[in-house]
Design an enzyme around this catalytic site. Structure first.
Site, mmCIF file in Angstrom:
data_model
loop_
_atom_site.group_PDB
_atom_site.id
_atom_site.type_symbol
_atom_site.label_atom_id
_atom_site.label_comp_id
_atom_site.label_asym_id
_atom_site.label_seq_id
_atom_site.Cartn_x
_atom_site.Cartn_y
_atom_site.Cartn_z
ATOM 1 N N ASP A 26 -4.991 18.087 -25.656
ATOM 2 C CA ASP A 26 -5.903 17.325 -24.806
ATOM 3 C C ASP A 26 -6.859 18.337 -24.167
ATOM 4 O O ASP A 26 -6.516 19.023 -23.223
ATOM 5 C CB ASP A 26 -5.103 16.563 -23.745
ATOM 6 C CG ASP A 26 -5.996 15.781 -22.782
ATOM 7 O OD1 ASP A 26 -7.202 16.083 -22.700
ATOM 8 O OD2 ASP A 26 -5.470 14.895 -22.090
ATOM 9 N N LYS A 36 -15.617 14.360 -21.180
ATOM 10 C CA LYS A 36 -16.203 15.038 -20.027
ATOM 11 C C LYS A 36 -17.464 15.817 -20.397
ATOM 12 O O LYS A 36 -18.520 15.237 -20.589
ATOM 13 C CB LYS A 36 -15.154 15.914 -19.334
ATOM 14 C CG LYS A 36 -14.099 15.093 -18.565
ATOM 15 C CD LYS A 36 -13.214 15.972 -17.719
ATOM 16 C CE LYS A 36 -12.205 15.192 -16.901
ATOM 17 N NZ LYS A 36 -12.788 14.440 -15.791
ATOM 18 N N PHE A 79 -1.915 14.885 -17.352
ATOM 19 C CA PHE A 79 -2.794 13.729 -17.164
ATOM 20 C C PHE A 79 -3.559 13.512 -18.460
ATOM 21 O O PHE A 79 -4.219 14.422 -18.961
ATOM 22 C CB PHE A 79 -3.768 13.953 -16.015
ATOM 23 C CG PHE A 79 -4.650 12.755 -15.739
ATOM 24 C CD1 PHE A 79 -4.208 11.733 -14.916
ATOM 25 C CD2 PHE A 79 -5.904 12.647 -16.322
ATOM 26 C CE1 PHE A 79 -5.006 10.622 -14.674
ATOM 27 C CE2 PHE A 79 -6.713 11.547 -16.079
ATOM 28 C CZ PHE A 79 -6.260 10.536 -15.260
#
Length: 404
Positions: A225, A254, A140
């Site tokens: 990532d 995040k 993702f």
């Protein structure tokens, strides 16, 4: 609509685009690892805004940083630079492999920038034929058209027209599959050191080292990532530091802002030069508010006290989950690293992660799922021992209720 106007969960269905299906309670206040809803009910938060609230809710140092900056300067556009952005970038560079930083607003935007930079660099150095990107199945990387195409979950890309070309997927942790796919046309390989949405699955050190070698052999960039794994989540500032494998590009978001929207793409001088003036941008990327908060997050997280504490808290949670599993046979294993934890449901509980999430909420506990078979925990990095024990008790109660 003023703050005093009464709103409820039903208003969501009336006014919001239905791409989300939020739970029936609305949180209105948070402090540390606890939140309170409109009715004043308290919850222990092991979800952390999906690995975002690195220092919990309303951390005094972050409130201070935001308030101080809000009284000075909010936005100036990228025609100008600003002091918080320069300070934050300098500290990220000092703490990592990177020489240069690009700021954005979200993990998807940071990954979009990373993928564009990889293609631009290959175009400049070799030519347009070297544009292919290899990612992993069940990965993702965001919700833009480019990032859902790179992400290895078709459910996020289906129905949005032709996928972006030049992207292929190989199984995670399978170096033979990557070796069979990579070629002189490959411009980048992108990997999550831990697949978060894909089930909290770790890449082995041996795999990452082999990927690094293959990328070097084919002049392809290695992109990590670390949107979910970065900023102390695994017990080191970034997860790549566990393996010693250095990427060419790293993305972070995040936890970087501790709840304030900000993201970063980190890279080297050699690669950064291919993003010349005008090649890419972000209106709000690097805004003074976000950078001021993120700088304070970095100052707090990148300390031995916090990073070592993550490992200690991991043991408390894992031991507690395994004790519950021994009594209720609900989890067959617990995996992850630091405070990104996946409790894998045992065969008789398969497919019930959502039901467990809902049952936990009824007992005053917020947890996540990572697919239908994994309960995911991503709490504050500084959650107290007391809150961990309380959370585990509430989880046990919730699961016992489901057992009946």
């Amino acid at each position: 609509m003023t703050e005093s106007t009464q709103v409820s969960r039903s208003d969501f269905d009336r006014v919001m685009v239905p791409n989300y299906s939020p739970v029936d309670m609305i949180p209105v206040r948070g402090a540390g690892a606890r939140v309170w809803d409109q009715q004043g009910r308290e919850y222990v938060d092991l979800a952390g805004g999906i690995a975002v609230n690195a220092l919990g809710h309303a951390h005094p140092a972050l409130v201070e940083a935001l308030t101080e900056q809000a009284g000075k300067l909010w936005h100036v556009s990228n025609v100008l630079t600003n002091e918080p952005a320069l300070r934050l970038a300098s500290k990220l560079i000092a703490a990592t492999f990177a020489d240069k930083v690009f700021f954005a607003n979200s993990g998807g935007e940071a990954n979009e920038a990373a993928f564009k930079l990889a293609r631009r660099r290959a175009h400049d150095v070799v030519g347009p034929q070297k544009h292919e990107i290899i990612a992993c199945t069940n990965s993702f990387h965001g919700r833009t058209l480019f990032t859902v195409s790179v992400g290895g979950q078709p459910k996020y890309s289906e129905g949005f027209g032709p996928a972006i070309e030049g992207i292929s997927h190989v199984p995670y942790n399978d170096i033979d599959a990557l070796r069979a796919t990579i070629s002189e046309r490959t411009c980048a390989v992108v990997i999550e050191p831990i697949q978060g949405e894909g089930g909290v699955i770790l890449a082995s050190d041996e795999y990452l080292k082999a990927v690094r070698q293959l990328c070097d052999e084919h002049d392809a960039l290695l992109i990590f990532d670390e949107v979910q794994t970065g900023m102390g989540r695994t017990g080191k500032l970034f997860a790549y530091m566990h393996s010693g494998v250095q990427p060419d590009i790293l993305t972070s978001a995040k936890s970087l802002g501790g709840g304030f929207p900000i993201a970063a793409m980190l890279t080297t001088d050699r690669i950064a030069r291919h993003f010349g003036v005008g090649t890419h941008g972000s209106t709000y990327g690097g805004n003074p508010l976000g950078c001021a908060v993120a700088e304070r997050v970095l100052d707090i997280v990148n300390t031995s006290e916090v990073l070592e504490g993550v490992t200690e808290r991991n043991k408390l949670l894992v031991d507690g989950l395994m004790a519950i599993a021994a009594d209720l046979d609900v989890f067959e294993s617990v995996r992850g690293r630091g405070l990104l934890i996946g409790a894998v449901l045992s065969p008789s509980w398969k497919g019930q992660a959502r039901q467990i999430q809902e049952a936990a909420q009824r007992e005053g506990l917020l947890v996540l799922q990572a697919g239908p078979d994994v309960v995911r925990l991503a709490p504050s990095l500084i959650i107290s021992t007391q809150d961990i024990h309380e959370a585990l008790e509430r989880l046990r109660t919730a699961l016992s209720a489901l057992v009946g």
